[in-house]
Design a protein around this motif. Structure first.
Motif, PDB file in Angstrom:
ATOM      1  N   TRP A 175     -13.951  -2.023  -4.795  1.00  0.00           N
ATOM      2  CA  TRP A 175     -15.060  -2.607  -5.557  1.00  0.00           C
ATOM      3  C   TRP A 175     -15.122  -4.133  -5.492  1.00  0.00           C
ATOM      4  O   TRP A 175     -16.028  -4.737  -6.085  1.00  0.00           O
ATOM      5  N   GLY A 176     -14.198  -4.769  -4.800  1.00  0.00           N
ATOM      6  CA  GLY A 176     -14.211  -6.222  -4.732  1.00  0.00           C
ATOM      7  C   GLY A 176     -14.035  -6.832  -6.104  1.00  0.00           C
ATOM      8  O   GLY A 176     -13.321  -6.305  -6.955  1.00  0.00           O
ATOM      9  N   GLU A 177     -14.706  -7.952  -6.359  1.00  0.00           N
ATOM     10  CA  GLU A 177     -14.522  -8.615  -7.646  1.00  0.00           C
ATOM     11  C   GLU A 177     -15.104  -7.813  -8.798  1.00  0.00           C
ATOM     12  O   GLU A 177     -14.824  -8.096  -9.964  1.00  0.00           O
ATOM     13  N   ARG A 178     -15.881  -6.776  -8.507  1.00  0.00           N
ATOM     14  CA  ARG A 178     -16.404  -5.912  -9.561  1.00  0.00           C
ATOM     15  C   ARG A 178     -15.319  -5.015 -10.150  1.00  0.00           C
ATOM     16  O   ARG A 178     -15.592  -4.263 -11.100  1.00  0.00           O
ATOM     17  N   LEU A 179     -14.123  -5.062  -9.602  1.00  0.00           N
ATOM     18  CA  LEU A 179     -13.024  -4.313 -10.219  1.00  0.00           C
ATOM     19  C   LEU A 179     -12.821  -4.747 -11.653  1.00  0.00           C
ATOM     20  O   LEU A 179     -12.348  -3.958 -12.488  1.00  0.00           O
ATOM     21  N   ALA A 180     -13.134  -6.010 -11.977  1.00  0.00           N
ATOM     22  CA  ALA A 180     -12.888  -6.526 -13.325  1.00  0.00           C
ATOM     23  C   ALA A 180     -13.577  -5.674 -14.381  1.00  0.00           C
ATOM     24  O   ALA A 180     -13.000  -5.376 -15.433  1.00  0.00           O
ATOM     25  N   GLU A 181     -14.813  -5.285 -14.114  1.00  0.00           N
ATOM     26  CA  GLU A 181     -15.565  -4.482 -15.071  1.00  0.00           C
ATOM     27  C   GLU A 181     -14.977  -3.089 -15.241  1.00  0.00           C
ATOM     28  O   GLU A 181     -15.249  -2.414 -16.239  1.00  0.00           O
ATOM     29  N   ARG A 182     -14.173  -2.632 -14.277  1.00  0.00           N
ATOM     30  CA  ARG A 182     -13.621  -1.283 -14.309  1.00  0.00           C
ATOM     31  C   ARG A 182     -12.341  -1.174 -15.118  1.00  0.00           C
ATOM     32  O   ARG A 182     -11.938  -0.083 -15.506  1.00  0.00           O
ATOM     33  N   LEU A 183     -11.669  -2.291 -15.352  1.00  0.00           N
ATOM     34  CA  LEU A 183     -10.331  -2.259 -15.932  1.00  0.00           C
ATOM     35  C   LEU A 183     -10.379  -2.286 -17.454  1.00  0.00           C
ATOM     36  O   LEU A 183     -11.088  -3.094 -18.044  1.00  0.00           O
ATOM     37  N   ASN A 184      -9.610  -1.418 -18.082  1.00  0.00           N
ATOM     38  CA  ASN A 184      -9.405  -1.452 -19.525  1.00  0.00           C
ATOM     39  C   ASN A 184      -7.956  -1.851 -19.753  1.00  0.00           C
ATOM     40  O   ASN A 184      -7.040  -1.111 -19.387  1.00  0.00           O
ATOM     41  N   GLY A 185      -7.747  -3.008 -20.334  1.00  0.00           N
ATOM     42  CA  GLY A 185      -6.365  -3.415 -20.557  1.00  0.00           C
ATOM     43  C   GLY A 185      -6.229  -4.887 -20.834  1.00  0.00           C
ATOM     44  O   GLY A 185      -7.197  -5.594 -21.130  1.00  0.00           O
ATOM     45  N   MET A 186      -4.996  -5.356 -20.745  1.00  0.00           N
ATOM     46  CA  MET A 186      -4.690  -6.787 -20.843  1.00  0.00           C
ATOM     47  C   MET A 186      -4.098  -7.184 -19.498  1.00  0.00           C
ATOM     48  O   MET A 186      -3.146  -6.558 -19.021  1.00  0.00           O
ATOM     49  N   PHE A 187      -4.674  -8.190 -18.869  1.00  0.00           N
ATOM     50  CA  PHE A 187      -4.245  -8.490 -17.510  1.00  0.00           C
ATOM     51  C   PHE A 187      -4.637  -9.899 -17.099  1.00  0.00           C
ATOM     52  O   PHE A 187      -5.594 -10.492 -17.602  1.00  0.00           O
ATOM     53  N   ALA A 188      -3.845 -10.421 -16.191  1.00  0.00           N
ATOM     54  CA  ALA A 188      -4.163 -11.641 -15.456  1.00  0.00           C
ATOM     55  C   ALA A 188      -3.699 -11.365 -14.038  1.00  0.00           C
ATOM     56  O   ALA A 188      -2.543 -10.991 -13.820  1.00  0.00           O
ATOM     57  N   LEU A 189      -4.581 -11.515 -13.066  1.00  0.00           N
ATOM     58  CA  LEU A 189      -4.223 -11.109 -11.715  1.00  0.00           C
ATOM     59  C   LEU A 189      -4.792 -12.059 -10.682  1.00  0.00           C
ATOM     60  O   LEU A 189      -5.805 -12.735 -10.908  1.00  0.00           O
ATOM     61  N   ALA A 190      -4.088 -12.086  -9.558  1.00  0.00           N
ATOM     62  CA  ALA A 190      -4.520 -12.869  -8.397  1.00  0.00           C
ATOM     63  C   ALA A 190      -4.508 -11.943  -7.187  1.00  0.00           C
ATOM     64  O   ALA A 190      -3.480 -11.321  -6.890  1.00  0.00           O
ATOM     65  N   VAL A 191      -5.650 -11.841  -6.516  1.00  0.00           N
ATOM     66  CA  VAL A 191      -5.753 -11.054  -5.288  1.00  0.00           C
ATOM     67  C   VAL A 191      -6.119 -11.990  -4.143  1.00  0.00           C
ATOM     68  O   VAL A 191      -7.143 -12.685  -4.202  1.00  0.00           O
ATOM     69  N   TRP A 192      -5.283 -12.001  -3.123  1.00  0.00           N
ATOM     70  CA  TRP A 192      -5.585 -12.749  -1.911  1.00  0.00           C
ATOM     71  C   TRP A 192      -6.129 -11.767  -0.880  1.00  0.00           C
ATOM     72  O   TRP A 192      -5.456 -10.810  -0.504  1.00  0.00           O
ATOM     73  N   ASP A 193      -7.362 -11.990  -0.459  1.00  0.00           N
ATOM     74  CA  ASP A 193      -7.991 -11.165   0.578  1.00  0.00           C
ATOM     75  C   ASP A 193      -7.678 -11.805   1.916  1.00  0.00           C
ATOM     76  O   ASP A 193      -8.258 -12.840   2.275  1.00  0.00           O
ATOM     77  N   SER A 194      -6.745 -11.201   2.668  1.00  0.00           N
ATOM     78  CA  SER A 194      -6.291 -11.783   3.938  1.00  0.00           C
ATOM     79  C   SER A 194      -7.378 -11.747   4.997  1.00  0.00           C
ATOM     80  O   SER A 194      -7.394 -12.568   5.920  1.00  0.00           O
ATOM     81  N   ARG A 195      -8.305 -10.807   4.893  1.00  0.00           N
ATOM     82  CA  ARG A 195      -9.378 -10.695   5.884  1.00  0.00           C
ATOM     83  C   ARG A 195     -10.366 -11.849   5.751  1.00  0.00           C
ATOM     84  O   ARG A 195     -10.770 -12.446   6.743  1.00  0.00           O
ATOM     85  N   ARG A 196     -10.729 -12.163   4.508  1.00  0.00           N
ATOM     86  CA  ARG A 196     -11.722 -13.201   4.262  1.00  0.00           C
ATOM     87  C   ARG A 196     -11.085 -14.548   3.939  1.00  0.00           C
ATOM     88  O   ARG A 196     -11.788 -15.540   3.817  1.00  0.00           O
ATOM     89  N   GLU A 197      -9.793 -14.557   3.728  1.00  0.00           N
ATOM     90  CA  GLU A 197      -9.076 -15.747   3.261  1.00  0.00           C
ATOM     91  C   GLU A 197      -9.716 -16.297   1.992  1.00  0.00           C
ATOM     92  O   GLU A 197     -10.121 -17.457   1.899  1.00  0.00           O
ATOM     93  N   GLU A 198      -9.785 -15.411   0.985  1.00  0.00           N
ATOM     94  CA  GLU A 198     -10.338 -15.755  -0.324  1.00  0.00           C
ATOM     95  C   GLU A 198      -9.379 -15.292  -1.413  1.00  0.00           C
ATOM     96  O   GLU A 198      -8.725 -14.250  -1.285  1.00  0.00           O
TER      97      GLU A 198
END
Length: 616
Positions: free
Chosen positions: A114-137
Motif C-alpha cells: 500500500w505504500g505510504e497509505r499503510l499508515a491509515e491501515r495500522l491500529n496501534g502505537m508506532f514510529a517507523l522508518a521505511v527505506w525504499d531501495s528501489r526508489r531511494e526514498e
C-alpha cells in the motif's frame, strides 16, 4: 518496543559511515536492550535497538524484503500494531508470504502493498522508518495520537532521524542549539506539535507521514480529529464505549513476554486493570499482575486538599482484591527522590529539563521495579483528556479563559503551592521570553485547527475546543513523560485510551453526555461500573501522586544552596541571584518554591549533561 534511528544522504556514500550510525544507535540501547542491528546502503543507514515482545526469534530488525538478492525495502520500527493478524490475512490473500510471526513483517509488507497509505491501515502505537531501495526514498510515519516519539533533522542532502532527540543530537552535523523560541517552547506549559526546543530538530507530528526524496522533504497528514454528528442515544453511547474498550484491551494484551497493569486506584487505571483481568480469566490466563507506587510515610504525611482528596493505596488494593489481581506496591523514599543522580537520569531520559521533580523520578523508579517482573504494562493514560476528567473541564473560569485552560492549574496539580515554575529565572530573561504572550499565540493557532459542527450552541462549541486542546496539546506532554521514563528502563507501556477509534468517537460525543451525571468522566464511569467496586467507580479524580514528606522540599533546598554557592553551574546565568537568595531564606517555606527549585535543578543537570548552546 524499540528505538530506531538513521541517516539518509544522497550526496555521500553511507557505507563508509558505520561509526556514525553505531554512535546514533547506541543512544537507544535503553529502549531496546535485547538486540541491535544496522543496515547500510550507499545513501541510507538505518539502525535499530530491540525490545523483544512479539515473536522473540523472528522479529529481528532492521528487517528487509529482498528480490533476486537485492533489497526492495528496509524497515526500522518501534511500537505495536494491534490489528496485525487481520492485516496479515489480507496481505496473504494478496499473495504475500511471511517468514515470521512478527507484526514487524506485517508492517513491512503492508508498505510493499500500500505504500505510504499503510499508515491509515495500522491500529496501534508506532514510529517507523521505511527505506525504499528501489526508489531511494525514506518514509517516516508516526501513530495518530503520538504515543511513540520520532524526531528528524533535515540536512542539505537528506535527513537524520531517531526515536529520541539524543539519537539525532549524536550525529556530528547536528548542534544542540536552544534559542529564545526554544526556551519558550520548553517553559510555556504547552506543546506545539512538530517543534522541539532544539533548533532544527523537528518532531514528526502525530498522524503524519514525512517523505524524504532526493528533491527534498514533504509532509502529509493522514489522520486528524474530525467533527461528526453524534446520533447515538446515551444508552447506545455508553454501550459503544464499553464495546470499544473490551476490544481494545483484548488486543493490547497480546504479548510473548510478561505483561502487567499500572494501577493507581483511580477510575482510568482501575478500568483497564479490571477489563484486563476479565479478558485474561476468560482465556484461562489470569490473574493480571498489577503495580502501584506509594511513598514511605505516606499515611502520616498525606493531607487532603482540593486536588488530592484521598490516597491511592487503599483504592488500588480494593480494586486488586475485587478482580483477583496479583498486586504489588512499590514504596519510594523521599531521600531517594531527591537524589541528584536520579534527577540527571530523568533529564537524560527526556533530553530536556522538565521541572516536575519527584513526579518524574518516582515514575522512573516505579518503572525500574516493574521491569524486574514485566516487559509490558497497560496504563490508564489519556482518559482524562478524552472523557473530561481534569478540573479545568468543569471550572467555569478555566473554561472561559482566553488561554490553555490548564495553564493556571499546573502548580496545583504538582501540589507545589503558589510559586510558578519559572519563579527563579532571571527577571530580564523572563521579560524577553514573554511566556504568557508566547503561550497565547500558540493557543490561538491551536484554536484555529478545531473542527466544528454548524449550529452548535456556545457551550458545546467551547467544550469541543477544550477537548481538542487537551487531545492535541496537553496529552502529548504526559505521553512523552510516560514513554521516556518507561523506555529508560526498557519497559513498554501501552495506552488503551489512545486507540484512535475510541478517541474519534468520544471526541464527537456531546458534552451533556460526557457529564450526564454531573461529574467528571461520566461516560467512562457508566461504561465500566459493572466491573469495579462502587468505592472505586465513584472516587473523585486524583492526579498522579507527589511526595508529601517534608524532607523532600528540604533536600531540594539543600541542593539549591549548593548550586547557588558554586561558580561553575551553567544554570546560574539563567537564574536570578536575588530570587535564589529569597528561596534559600530561613523564613521561606521550601514547599512554596518546590516547583521553581525543581526547574532550577533540572536546568543545571541539563546544561551539565548536554553540550547545549544557548542563543538568547
Amino acid at each position: 518496543m524499540c528505538g530506531i534511528t538513521g541517516w539518509i544522504a544522497y550526496d555521500r556514500d553511507l557505507t563508509a559511515e558505520r561509526n556514525v550510525l553505531d554512535a546514533m544507535t547506541a543512544t537507544q540501547v535503553c529502549r531496546g536492550p535485547d538486540a541491535g542491528g544496522v543496515h547500510l546502503e550507499p545513501h541510507a543507514a538505518l539502525g535499530h535497538r530491540r525490545l523483544a515482545v512479539i515473536d522473540i526469534e523472528g522479529g529481528v530488525q532492521p528487517m528487509t524484503v529482498d528480490h533476486d538478492g537485492r533489497p526492495l525495502a528496509v524497515l526500522s520500527y518501534s511500537g505495536e500494531v494491534y490489528n496485525h493478524r487481520e492485516l496479515r490475512a489480507e496481505l496473504e490473500a494478496a499473495g504475500h508470504r511471511f517468514r515470521t510471526r512478527s507484526d514487524t513483517e506485517v508492517v513491512l509488507r503492508a508498505y510493499l502493498e500500500w505504500g505510504e497509505r499503510l499508515a491509515e491501515r495500522l491500529n496501534g502505537m508506532f514510529a517507523l522508518a521505511v527505506w525504499d531501495s528501489r526508489r531511494e526514498e525514506l518514509l517516516l510515519v508516526r501513530d495518530r495520537m503520538g504515543v511513540k516519539p520520532l524526531y528528524y533533522h533535515p540536512t542539505p542532502d537528506g535527513v537524520v532521524f531517531g526515536s529520541e532527540m539524543k539519537a539525532v543530537l549524536a550525529h556530528p552535523w547536528v548542534r544542540a542549539v536552544v534559542d529564545l523560541d526554544g526556551l519558550r517552547e520548553l517553559l510555556a506549559h504547552t506543546r506545539t506539535p512538530g517543534l522541539t526546543p532544539y533548533r532544527d530538530v523537528l518532531e514528526v507530528r502525530p498522524g503524519h507521514v514525512v517523505r524524504v526524496r532526493r528533491g527534498g522533504v514533504s509532509v502529509r497528514r493522514y489522520w486528524a480529529l474530525e467533527a461528526r454528528e453524534h446520533a447515538d442515544s446515551l444508552e447506545a453511547t455508553i454501550a459503544t464505549v464499553r464495546a470499544l474498550l473490551d476490544d481494545i484491551v483484548h488486543r493490547q494484551l497480546e504479548s510473548d513476554v510478561p505483561l502487567c497493569s499500572l494501577l493507581s486506584g483511580g477510575l482510568d487505571s482501575s478500568a483497564v486493570t479490571a477489563l484486563a483481568a476479565r479478558t485474561l480469566a476468560a482465556a484461562g490466563a489470569g490473574p493480571v499482575r498489577s503495580f502501584a507506587v506509594d511513598f514511605a510515610g505516606r499515611p502520616q504525611d498525606f493531607h487532603a486538599d482540593p486536588v488530592r482528596q484521598s490516597q491511592d493505596g487503599p483504592f488500588a488494593r480494593l480494586l486488586a482484591d475485587h478482580v483477583g489481581a496479583d498486586h504489588s506496591v512499590i514504596e519510594l523514599d523521599a531521600a531517594e527522590l531527591a537524589d541528584p543522580a536520579l534527577r540527571s537520569a530523568t533529564v537524560r531520559a527526556r533530553d530536556l529539563p522538565n521541572g516536575v521533580g519527584d513526579m518524574d523520578v518516582s515514575l522512573l523508579l516505579l518503572f525500574r521495579d516493574v521491569r524486574r517482573h514485566s516487559t509490558v504494562a497497560l496504563s490508564g493514560e489519556s482518559a482524562d483528556e478524552l472523557f473530561g476528567g481534569y478540573r479545568w473541564f468543569h471550572d467555569p473560569e478555566a473554561v472561559a479563559t482566553d488561554d490553555f485552560p490548564w495553564a493556571a492549574s499546573v502548580a496545583a496539580i504538582a501540589g507545589t503551592g503558589s510559586a510558578p515554575r519559572e519563579r527563579l529565572l532571571d527577571a530580564d530573561l523572563l521579560r524577553k521570553l514573554d511566556l504568557e504572550g508566547y503561550r497565547r499565540a500558540r493557543y490561538r493557532e491551536a484554536l484555529a485547527e478545531v473542527p466544528h459542527l454548524d449550529g452548535a450552541d456556545p457551550l458545546e462549541r467551547r467544550m469541543r475546543e477544550i477537548s481538542y486542546l487537551n487531545l492535541t496539546r496537553f496529552v502529548c506532554i504526559l505521553l512523552d513523560r510516560k514513554d521516556r521514563m518507561s523506555m529508560a528502563n526498557g519497559l513498554e507501556v501501552r495506552v488503551p485510551f489512545c486507540d484512535h477509534r475510541l478517541v474519534q468517537y468520544v471526541f464527537n460525543t456531546p458534552w451533556a453526555m460526557k457529564s450526564f451525571d454531573g461529574r467528571e468522566k461520566s461516560l467512562l464511569r457508566a461504561a465500566v461500573r459493572d466491573v469495579l467496586p462502587a468505592e472505586v467507580a465513584d472516587r473523585a479524580k486524583s492526579p498522579y501522586p507527589v511526595s508529601m514528606d517534608p524532607r523532600y522540599p528540604a533536600q531540594l533546598r539543600t541542593e539549591l544552596a549548593r548550586l547557588a554557592a558554586g561558580r561553575k553551574s551553567p544554570a546560574l546565568d539563567l537564574l536570578d541571584r536575588r530570587r535564589l537568595a529569597d528561596a534559600l531564606a530561613p523564613d521561606t517555606d521550601p514547599q512554596s518554591v518546590r516547583l521553581a527549585v525543581d526547574l532550577a535543578l533540572d536546568l543545571d543537570a541539563w546544561l551539565t549533561e548536554y553540550p547545549v548552546t544557548l542563543e538568547l
